[in-house]
Design a protein around this motif. Structure first.
Motif, short mmCIF file in Angstrom:
data_model
loop_
_atom_site.label_atom_id
_atom_site.label_comp_id
_atom_site.label_asym_id
_atom_site.label_seq_id
_atom_site.Cartn_x
_atom_site.Cartn_y
_atom_site.Cartn_z
N ALA A 1 0.81 -1.21 0.00
CA ALA A 1 0.00 0.00 0.00
C ALA A 1 0.85 1.26 0.00
CB ALA A 1 -0.92 0.02 1.23
N GLY A 2 2.06 1.18 0.55
CA GLY A 2 2.90 2.37 0.65
C GLY A 2 2.49 3.22 1.84
N GLY A 3 3.37 4.15 2.22
CA GLY A 3 3.06 5.01 3.35
C GLY A 3 3.16 4.26 4.67
N GLU A 4 2.53 4.81 5.71
CA GLU A 4 2.60 4.22 7.05
C GLU A 4 1.38 3.38 7.41
OE1 GLU A 4 3.24 7.90 9.35
OE2 GLU A 4 5.08 6.95 10.02
N PHE A 5 0.32 3.52 6.63
CA PHE A 5 -0.95 2.90 7.01
C PHE A 5 -0.95 1.40 6.72
CE2 PHE A 5 -5.37 1.68 6.09
CZ PHE A 5 -5.94 1.97 7.32
N LEU A 6 -1.41 0.62 7.72
CA LEU A 6 -1.56 -0.82 7.55
C LEU A 6 -2.94 -1.12 6.99
CD1 LEU A 6 -0.81 -3.83 8.05
CD2 LEU A 6 -1.78 -3.54 10.35
N PRO A 7 -3.05 -1.66 5.77
CA PRO A 7 -4.37 -1.95 5.18
C PRO A 7 -4.96 -3.25 5.73
CG PRO A 7 -2.64 -2.48 3.62
CD PRO A 7 -1.95 -1.91 4.82
N LEU A 8 -5.33 -3.21 7.01
CA LEU A 8 -5.93 -4.37 7.68
C LEU A 8 -7.45 -4.24 7.60
CD1 LEU A 8 -5.95 -6.86 9.60
CD2 LEU A 8 -5.76 -5.22 11.50
N THR A 9 -8.10 -5.29 7.09
CA THR A 9 -9.56 -5.33 7.02
C THR A 9 -10.07 -6.48 7.86
OG1 THR A 9 -9.51 -4.45 4.77
CG2 THR A 9 -11.56 -5.48 5.49
N VAL A 10 -11.00 -6.20 8.76
CA VAL A 10 -11.58 -7.23 9.62
C VAL A 10 -13.08 -7.29 9.35
CG1 VAL A 10 -12.01 -7.99 11.98
CG2 VAL A 10 -9.85 -6.87 11.41
N GLN A 11 -13.57 -8.49 9.12
CA GLN A 11 -15.01 -8.70 8.94
C GLN A 11 -15.50 -9.81 9.86
OE1 GLN A 11 -15.00 -9.05 4.45
NE2 GLN A 11 -16.84 -7.79 4.71
N TYR A 12 -16.37 -9.42 10.77
CA TYR A 12 -17.05 -10.38 11.64
C TYR A 12 -18.46 -10.54 11.09
CZ TYR A 12 -19.85 -11.85 15.69
OH TYR A 12 -20.74 -12.48 16.53
N ILE A 13 -18.84 -11.76 10.75
CA ILE A 13 -20.11 -12.00 10.05
C ILE A 13 -20.90 -13.08 10.77
CG2 ILE A 13 -21.18 -12.69 7.87
CD1 ILE A 13 -18.57 -11.77 6.48
N LYS B 1 -34.01 -12.94 1.62
CA LYS B 1 -33.60 -13.92 2.62
C LYS B 1 -32.14 -14.33 2.42
CE LYS B 1 -37.56 -13.76 4.53
NZ LYS B 1 -37.68 -13.03 5.80
N ARG B 2 -31.27 -13.32 2.54
CA ARG B 2 -29.83 -13.57 2.43
C ARG B 2 -29.10 -12.51 3.24
NH1 ARG B 2 -26.49 -15.08 -3.02
NH2 ARG B 2 -24.44 -15.29 -2.03
N GLU B 3 -28.02 -12.91 3.93
CA GLU B 3 -27.25 -11.95 4.71
C GLU B 3 -26.69 -10.86 3.79
OE1 GLU B 3 -27.11 -15.80 6.97
OE2 GLU B 3 -26.76 -15.22 4.90
N SER B 4 -26.80 -9.60 4.23
CA SER B 4 -26.29 -8.50 3.40
C SER B 4 -25.57 -7.49 4.27
CB SER B 4 -27.44 -7.85 2.62
OG SER B 4 -28.49 -7.43 3.50
N LYS B 5 -26.19 -6.34 4.49
CA LYS B 5 -25.55 -5.28 5.27
C LYS B 5 -25.28 -5.75 6.70
CE LYS B 5 -26.50 -0.59 6.96
NZ LYS B 5 -26.46 -0.92 8.37
N PRO B 6 -24.07 -5.52 7.22
CA PRO B 6 -23.78 -5.94 8.59
C PRO B 6 -24.59 -5.16 9.60
CG PRO B 6 -21.96 -4.62 7.71
CD PRO B 6 -22.89 -4.90 6.57
#
Length: 724
Positions: A50-62, A77-82
């Motif tokens: 990604a460059g720079g100092e930022f860590l591109p960490l993505t967390v998804q709890y579903i 009848k399907r999971e969508s928006k958290p």
């Protein structure tokens, strides 16, 4: 499923399958605890930086609906928006694990936690973090530090580690701590209010009622705030549990950890020469830029310095110059604080920025507050409603829908920090800040019969808009005449440290948050803490240092509360504010308030334009409406009916035969008016010896008939048809 590892902890055990599923991920675990099953995976993109100092960490709890044997709600009848719970849980995992990654690591990382099976007693937030940390630990990413969670509850005065959800619902405290063996990394805490029921004479509840009516139950609400000393003791208990748990996790997981890959760090090095040049040629300009408190103005000033340096030294790389300037700015900010005890804006370490409070500035809103502290400004607006306005929600393990009657919605538009960005759906940060403000205020709330929605519009931001939301939220509710058990304010604290030296900062700005080592938000009264959130950037914090920070926060909170109390004296209530009154009458007189077929109560509602709720058993009456005078008049009218002296009634005995008039006919019989104004019920089965298809074939309204007193049931009289 083949489980490799069993972890036995306070009040729970966890079983892990480490080599069975999702084997193409960099790391994966299958966690079972009770009837709850979670799958956590970690995947890294090894080819992208990604460059720079930022860590591109993505967390998804579903959460999967099938985990509780349900269909997803809604039309599709399907999971969508958290859900908010899913978003907030993802944020907790992110904040707990992000400090583990070394500076300069910029490969995109995705952590996914799926809830595949769930039971109502499991703490899903705690299990989700444990599973995510375990997946990271056994992966081929070179991070071999275990992070686990510990939740502490207090039930009937007893502290319980890792409580069940049933215990947590009875608790007056919810402390959630994440950390490694040695270090606390994240803390969230909220106090719960509790209701104590007392037996009081009805006259004590409302002196207008005859004391002869006996006793009534009265609910007394308590906030259960946590003192600073008590909080440190409880946190110490949590830290001991984390140390024990993480030792157990690391010992159990070590044999299953993959061979670590080489981690490439994106570091900008070799800036020492540029930093020396900036200090020699542009030190004063950097100091002046630091004094610019607005983020946009400071960025513009630093950009001018960077362009000037690049103009004179074209051979230097732009990114190197940018990083050198950031390092110089950061060191100047920190050194001035540590060596001189003076902050970038000239304040002392414990000084609070100027505060301005204006209430009810929106004519059509029920109540509002414009709270300004320095360059942070929150417009908090309150709307009052009834039961139908409550937010319906359903968690994964709930058997039925629930109603949320206190809501805090926080919005952070780009213009608050001079950014040209569109306004869209709330992000995790906005949900988190709103949730923090809700936790801070909710435990002191007494709102029988109300649904309350607070909306915080951040109009300007330079440090802790969430705490401005807490202060503005309290003032908006008081401007709306909502009763609270205590005055609540919030303050953001920070810290700068080098070696053994440290300085604790009160009411931090955005600059101090960015360049400091601690982001610590604490809300409460002058006496104790109602909610707390802490993110520790150092990797850990000494409890003695934390204790000092807590007491400095208490001092700052007290100053803010004093300003709020002065502003509270000047509140002018909005004339369109809905109002209500709650009082008690003799339960035996409720029928007279309602009247025949509800005729009396309907006439009161129509005449005074109010809504009325009556508890038949307890005699509790709630009158609400938009017009204050109408509400007061309706109460007076009801009390006149309830207190009207009755004429002595004739004394009837079982077996007496009296003459009465048919007053009303219903499907199951007829109501007969007896001498003295007393009504009795003549059941259909008592009208004739034979079966009656239609009562009107035998008697009619207005008929005079002889009846026999058969039975007394409380205030009701059961009648039979007397022989002529």
């Amino acid at each position: 499923m083949d489980y490799n590892v069993l972890i036995d902890l306070d009040n729970k055990n966890e079983e892990y399958a480490l080599e069975s599923v999702a084997k193409q991920a960099n790391g994966s675990v299958w966690l079972k605890s009770g009837k709850t099953v979670l799958l956590a995976t970690v995947v890294i993109d090894e080819n992208e930086f990604a460059g720079g100092e930022f860590l591109p960490l993505t967390v998804q709890y579903i959460e999967k609906a099938y985990a509780a044997g349900k269909f997803p709600g809604g039309y599709i009848k399907r999971e969508s928006k958290p859900s908010d719970f899913e978003a907030l849980t993802s944020r907790i995992i992110d904040r707990s694990l992000r400090p583990l990654f070394p500076k300069g690591f910029t490969n995109p990382i995705q952590i996914t936690v799926l809830v595949l099976s769930a039971d109502e007693e499991s703490d899903l937030q705690a299990l989700a973090l444990n599973a995510a940390s375990a997946a990271l630990y056994v992966s081929d990413i070179d991070i071999k530090t275990s992070v686990t969670s510990c939740r502490i509850a207090r039930v009937e005065g007893e502290l319980i580690a890792n409580p069940t959800m049933s215990q947590l619902h009875e608790s007056t405290l919810d402390l959630y701590v994440a950390g490694s063996r040695e270090d606390l990394l994240m803390i969230e805490m909220k106090a719960h209010g509790s209701v104590e029921t007392e037996l009081l004479s009805t006259a004590m509840v409302d002196p207008m009622i005859d004391p002869a009516m006996g006793v009534d139950t009265v609910d007394s609400y308590h906030a259960n705030l946590v003192s600073e000393e008590e909080f440190i003791e409880i946190l110490s208990m949590a830290q001991e549990r984390l140390n024990t748990a993480n030792k157990a996790y690391e010992s159990a997981f070590d044999p299953y950890a993959k061979e670590p890959m080489t981690m490439e760090l994106h570091e900008v090095s070799g800036t020492q020469q540029i930093e020396a040049y900036i200090l020699e040629e542009h030190a004063e300009a950097v100091k002046e830029a630091i004094k610019e408190m607005a983020k946009s103005e400071r960025s513009n000033a630093l950009r001018k310095i960077r362009n000037d340096v690049l103009t004179k030294h074209e051979e230097w790389d732009k990114e190197h110059v940018k990083m050198a300037l950031i390092n110089v700015k950061k060191s100047m900010v920190r050194e001035q604080i540590l060596k001189e005890g003076v902050r970038a804006d000239g304040r002392g370490l414990n000084a609070i920025r100027p505060i301005d409070i204006q209430t009810n500035i929106l004519p059509s809103a029920h109540a509002s507050c414009l709270f300004t502290r320095g360059q942070t400004q929150a417009l908090v607006v309150m709307t009052l409603g009834g039961d139908k306005d409550a937010q319906m929600y359903e968690s994964l393990t709930d058997t039925a829908q629930k109603s949320e009657r206190f809501m805090v919605h926080y919005n952070f538009p780009g213009f608050a920090v001079r950014e040209a960005s569109p306004i869209g759906a709330p992000k995790r940060r906005e949900l988190g800040h709103g949730n923090l403000a809700k936790r801070a205020l909710e435990c002191t709330l007494e709102s029988p019969g109300h649904t309350i929605r607070l909306v915080s519009e951040i109009l300007e931001s330079n440090g802790s808009s969430s705490m401005a939301t807490v202060c503005g939220g309290y003032m908006a509710m008081r401007a709306g005449e909502i009763e609270l058990t205590d005055t609540i304010a919030g303050i953001a604290m920070g810290m700068v440290s080098e070696g053994s030296e440290y300085a604790i900062l009160s009411d931090i700005t955005g600059l101090e948050d960015h360049d400091g080592d601690l982001d610590f938000k604490v809300a409460g009264s002058k006496e104790g803490i109602s909610a707390l959130q802490m993110d520790i950037k150092l990797g850990g914090i000494n409890l003695e240092v934390l204790k000092k920070a807590l007491f400095q926060a208490k001092e700052g909170r007290g100053h803010i509360i004093d300003v709020m109390l002065e502003a509270e004296k000047k509140i002018e209530t909005n004339p369109d504010l809905p109002t209500h009154t709650i009082f008690h009458i003799d339960p035996a007189r409720v029928a007279e308030i309602i009247g025949q077929a509800g005729k009396t109560i309907r006439s009161i509602i129509e005449k005074f334009e109010v809504a009325i709720d009556i508890d038949r058993k307890g005699g509790k009456v709630k009158v609400s409406g938009l017009n204050r005078e109408g509400v007061k008049a309706a109460r007076r009218h009801i009390e006149e009916i309830a207190n009207k002296k009755r004429e002595p009634l004739p004394e009837y005995q079982v077996g007496d035969i009296v003459e009465g008039k048919v007053k009303r006919i219903v499907d199951f019989g007829a109501f007969i008016e007896l001498p003295g104004g007393v009504d009795g019920l003549l059941h259909i089965s008592k009208i004739s010896d034979g079966h009656i298809k239609n009562i009107t074939d035998v008697i009619s309204i207005g008929d005079t008939i002889n009846v026999e007193i058969l039975e007394f049931k409380g205030n009701k009289i059961s009648l039979g048809r007397a022989a002529v």
